[in-house]
Design an enzyme around this catalytic site. Sequence first.
Site, PDB file in Angstrom:
ATOM      1  N   HIS A 138       0.856  -1.191   0.000  1.00  0.00           N
ATOM      2  CA  HIS A 138       0.000   0.000   0.000  1.00  0.00           C
ATOM      3  C   HIS A 138       0.887   1.234   0.000  1.00  0.00           C
ATOM      4  O   HIS A 138       1.851   1.316   0.764  1.00  0.00           O
ATOM      5  CB  HIS A 138      -0.903   0.004   1.234  1.00  0.00           C
ATOM      6  CG  HIS A 138      -1.705   1.261   1.406  1.00  0.00           C
ATOM      7  ND1 HIS A 138      -1.388   2.215   2.348  1.00  0.00           N
ATOM      8  CD2 HIS A 138      -2.799   1.715   0.739  1.00  0.00           C
ATOM      9  CE1 HIS A 138      -2.264   3.205   2.271  1.00  0.00           C
ATOM     10  NE2 HIS A 138      -3.134   2.922   1.313  1.00  0.00           N
ATOM     11  N   HIS A 184       1.428  10.997  -2.125  1.00  0.00           N
ATOM     12  CA  HIS A 184       0.199  10.770  -1.387  1.00  0.00           C
ATOM     13  C   HIS A 184      -0.557  12.088  -1.343  1.00  0.00           C
ATOM     14  O   HIS A 184      -0.204  12.996  -0.582  1.00  0.00           O
ATOM     15  CB  HIS A 184       0.508  10.263   0.026  1.00  0.00           C
ATOM     16  CG  HIS A 184      -0.683   9.691   0.725  1.00  0.00           C
ATOM     17  ND1 HIS A 184      -0.708   9.457   2.079  1.00  0.00           N
ATOM     18  CD2 HIS A 184      -1.891   9.291   0.258  1.00  0.00           C
ATOM     19  CE1 HIS A 184      -1.886   8.951   2.416  1.00  0.00           C
ATOM     20  NE2 HIS A 184      -2.614   8.841   1.328  1.00  0.00           N
TER      21      HIS A 184
END
Length: 601
Positions: A138, A184
């Site tokens: 992830h 992110h």
Amino acid sequence: MRSFTSLSSLRRPKGGKMLKQHFKVCFCFKRMFKLKAAEPPEEIKHIFNQYSENGIMNMDHLIKFVEEIQGEKHESKEHARAIFDSLKHLNIFQRRGLQIEAFFRYLLGNLNGPLSHANEVHHDMTAPLAHYFVFTGHNSYLTGNQFSSDSSTIPIIESLRTGVRVIELDLWPNSSGDGVEVRHGGTLTAPVELIDCLKAIKDHAFLKSEYPVIITFEDHINQRLQAKVAKMVTETFGELLFRPESQHTSEFPSPASLKRKILISTKPPEYTDSQIKSTKRNPLKLKELEEEEAENLEQDKRDDQDEIEEDDDIYGYRNLISIHAGKPKGAIQRWLSSHSHVRRLSLSEQELEDIIQKHGTEIVRFTQRNLLRVYPKGTRLDSSNYNPMIAWMHGAQMVAFNIQGRGKYLRIMEGMFKANGGCGYIKKPDILLNEDEVFNPNQGISIKKILKVMVYMGEGWHADFGRTHFDLYSPPDFFVKVGIAGVPADTIMKRTKAIEDQWIPVWNDEFTFHLTVPELALLRIETLEYDTTGKHDFGGQTCLPISELRSGIRAVPLYSRRGEMYQNARLLMRFDFFDASETSELALPSFRAWEWASPLH
């Protein structure tokens, strides 16, 4: 301040004298401890006497031991010969056979590890991808936390080297809007160039495993940048890139058919070029399109039509996608119902936990053909992880983990993927693939297997840790936690007593575990140094898939918190399995049946 003798070797010196270790507690007071040599526990001595004659274990004796105690019925002669050959260089080896010292060295050696097929892919790899658990990362580019850490190719490379097969990249426009970077979104994390990530994947994809690497794109870019990504991916991967013959397939290909291939999985573009042009004067209309369901029944119908004329750039990006992905918007029953083509569904850990309350068996059935990816909830800013067993027992193939995080759940993930030669793909157990009787993890299940575990002793810490690492004033006080990670009915942890002031502790503690779903169970082992404050020092850990655990007396290597194997620290343990339908609890044999002293508990 403490002074001590050398701990480079704790073998008993000539003359039978024990080594001594001194600790200066203060200027006027000194403590002295006798250091025991590494020698076989009484149980091991008794077993050696059973399988030897006049203190010598010859080849026939060793074959019998390998078959009866180690449970290795096949190729026992070849294995016994390999044991002999591995000990020939030692001074303690004799041509006539093994003395107790050589036998003990074999038991603690690398040739006697706890897993069968340790470096061998042995599962059937010809089934569709949906039939496998896949080692999944992830936010694979992050070096630390989810909010402010740097993005880099280094964690991608490290993940691939450890066997991870699914790499996630978040695609965003760069600051000038003319390029694509990986970061992110909505956080302070620093970006890394997409092209650098793609090159890192290409260079390291198949060093650990030859089975396919899947790249999941979290796509936040416009049509023009999608065209750039299509060109970049195609030029970087070349023949490695898997392009499906059809955008819609009723079944995924198998890992065997995809060896040394790279697959792209993301949400396909949801609108055509003509739709985009028609919304330039109507931003609200564009917003409605962007919020449209990725894959609903109406979209399925449109996808099956060839009448949609798309811009070549959009088509090029769409053509990259071999695994179509989406998130459910609307009724979950519509997503879980049968469709003409397979897809990947993504859910957060919290979404999964909410859905399985009412639709647990439907999730299991969905994952028999389709892929389910489960990812950590957004509040895990410290890159912590969740319990993967919840997802696995509902058939989820891609349990996405923060590989840069630490903790017991990552150890469980790493333990699961020690199976099948560490190739990153594990065939799901039949109970999750049975279409006639869909597995219900919440339903009462009877006990199938009984596992008995004996923790004999441990050694090697003096060589792997600093001399004052555990205690400034005495040798360490080690104890072992051992238990099961599995379905709720199987999950439990137990512990040995603590052995005071010993670098080579001997516990001789025995445990019994009842397993209702042994196919999904893992054996968790953790060694700790006792502290009266309750903050015990870490002394090593490992997690082993029950499905590949070898019976018999085994040397169990220990690993650091980061999953790196220590060179010397290990435990000597014994494992035995019993069929619960054929064996009662009272009829189970004890590993301490030959123990001469009174029980320790």
